[in-house]
Design an enzyme around this catalytic site. Structure first.
Site, short mmCIF file in Angstrom:
data_model
loop_
_atom_site.label_atom_id
_atom_site.label_comp_id
_atom_site.label_asym_id
_atom_site.label_seq_id
_atom_site.Cartn_x
_atom_site.Cartn_y
_atom_site.Cartn_z
N SER A 118 0.91 -1.34 -0.21
CA SER A 118 -0.28 0.50 0.13
C SER A 118 0.64 1.55 -0.36
CB SER A 118 -0.84 -0.12 1.21
OG SER A 118 -1.70 -1.60 1.49
N1 SAH Z 1 0.38 -5.89 4.33
C1 SAH Z 1 1.00 -5.85 3.01
C2 SAH Z 1 0.24 -5.48 1.83
C3 SAH Z 1 -0.48 -7.01 1.08
S1 SAH Z 1 -1.38 -6.67 -0.19
C4 SAH Z 1 2.54 -5.08 3.28
O1 SAH Z 1 3.16 -4.22 3.67
O2 SAH Z 1 3.08 -5.50 2.15
C5 SAH Z 1 -2.72 -8.28 0.36
C6 SAH Z 1 -2.20 -9.26 1.22
O3 SAH Z 1 -2.74 -10.12 1.24
C7 SAH Z 1 -1.39 -10.12 0.10
O4 SAH Z 1 -0.07 -10.67 0.42
C8 SAH Z 1 -2.38 -11.48 0.04
O5 SAH Z 1 -1.37 -12.35 -1.00
C9 SAH Z 1 -2.65 -11.51 0.98
N2 SAH Z 1 -4.13 -12.25 1.52
C10 SAH Z 1 -4.86 -11.75 -0.04
N3 SAH Z 1 -5.70 -12.95 1.01
C11 SAH Z 1 -5.62 -13.51 2.04
C12 SAH Z 1 -6.09 -13.57 2.76
N4 SAH Z 1 -7.18 -15.30 2.85
N5 SAH Z 1 -4.70 -14.89 4.10
C13 SAH Z 1 -3.81 -14.21 4.09
N6 SAH Z 1 -4.00 -13.40 3.43
C14 SAH Z 1 -4.33 -13.44 2.04
#
Ligand code: SAH
Length: 224
Positions: free
Chosen positions: A75
């Site tokens: 983000s």
């Molecule tokens: N917080 C992260 C942003 C990640 S984007 C950062 O600081 O980089 C969102 C993330 O959520 C992705 O890596 C995706 O694989 C994960 N995600 C999506 N659905 C999920 C689920 N059901 N359980 C765990 N992770 C999930």
């Protein structure tokens, strides 16, 4: 916690990114309405460029979301700062993040909160994040390969839960795993998503809408 930044001299001046570039990011966050000094100082000190691929590291301090592989994104700094600010309003000691991704958001939390758990469904992303968190000696962060739709029952309850992928509806386990007086921060919706805060008061969830946002979807299952 903030002291961690001082204990870890490698946080300061790490890599090639100039302090000026980072200071500019902080000035922008202030202009955008971020007021919590602990959040601003953490984002100033934490090397965001180490959380993206080297080819993108020169863009790490721009006000933009960045790709982190496998269709996922880190983000923009404003969203990380805003969600962290909302979380700190409750002074949590133990937090859960859903969607570790690059590990940047959970590293921010690791600098500010005593105990941080984070779950990710894509193992390759999780392993990279694990290495980054280890290199930064953020020993209060625990990462798990799991489907965040179910929270993390083995470590519950949490004082706050922060979700960085958007479900259509809030999974029930997240409400259940929140401590009384706790706060859930989550983007909700399909295309048009609303960053929402749910406060657990006397067993009831009180919802506040914060602002429209755009996140990757919260998917089902934990894949390799
Ligand atoms: N917080 C992260 C942003 C990640 S984007 C950062 O600081 O980089 C969102 C993330 O959520 C992705 O890596 C995706 O694989 C994960 N995600 C999506 N659905 C999920 C689920 N059901 N359980 C765990 N992770 C999930």
């Amino acid at each position: 916690m903030v002291e961690l930044l001082q204990l870890n001299p490698q946080f300061r001046g790490i890599g090639f990114t100039s302090q000026r570039t980072r200071n500019r990011m902080i000035e922008r966050l202030v202009e955008q309405g971020i007021t919590n000094n602990k959040v601003l100082e953490t984002l100033r000190n934490l090397p965001r460029h180490l959380f993206v691929d080297e080819a993108l590291s020169h863009r790490a301090y721009e006000d933009t979301a960045l790709p982190i592989g496998l269709g996922q994104t880190l983000s923009q700094p404003y969203i990380v700062a805003r969600m962290t600010e909302l979380l700190l309003e409750k002074n949590p000691n133990k937090v859960l993040e859903i969607g570790t991704g690059s590990g940047y958001q959970c590293a921010v939390l690791g600098c500010l909160v005593q105990e941080v758990w984070s779950v990710e469904r894509l193992e390759p992303l999780l392993e990279k994040a694990r290495q980054r968190v280890k290199d930064l000696k953020l020993n209060n962060i625990k990462l798990r390969h799991a489907d965040g739709n179910f929270g993390l029952a083995t470590a519950a309850p949490f004082d706050a839960i922060l979700v960085t992928a958007a479900p259509n509806e809030v999974p029930n386990s997240l409400f259940e795993q929140l401590a009384e007086g706790g706060r859930l921060i989550i983007p909700v919706g399909k295309e048009q998503q609303m960053l929402s805060v749910f406060d657990k008061e006397e067993g009831q969830m009180i919802q506040t809408n914060i602002e429209p946002v755009r996140f990757v979807p919260l998917l089902s299952g934990a894949n390799k």
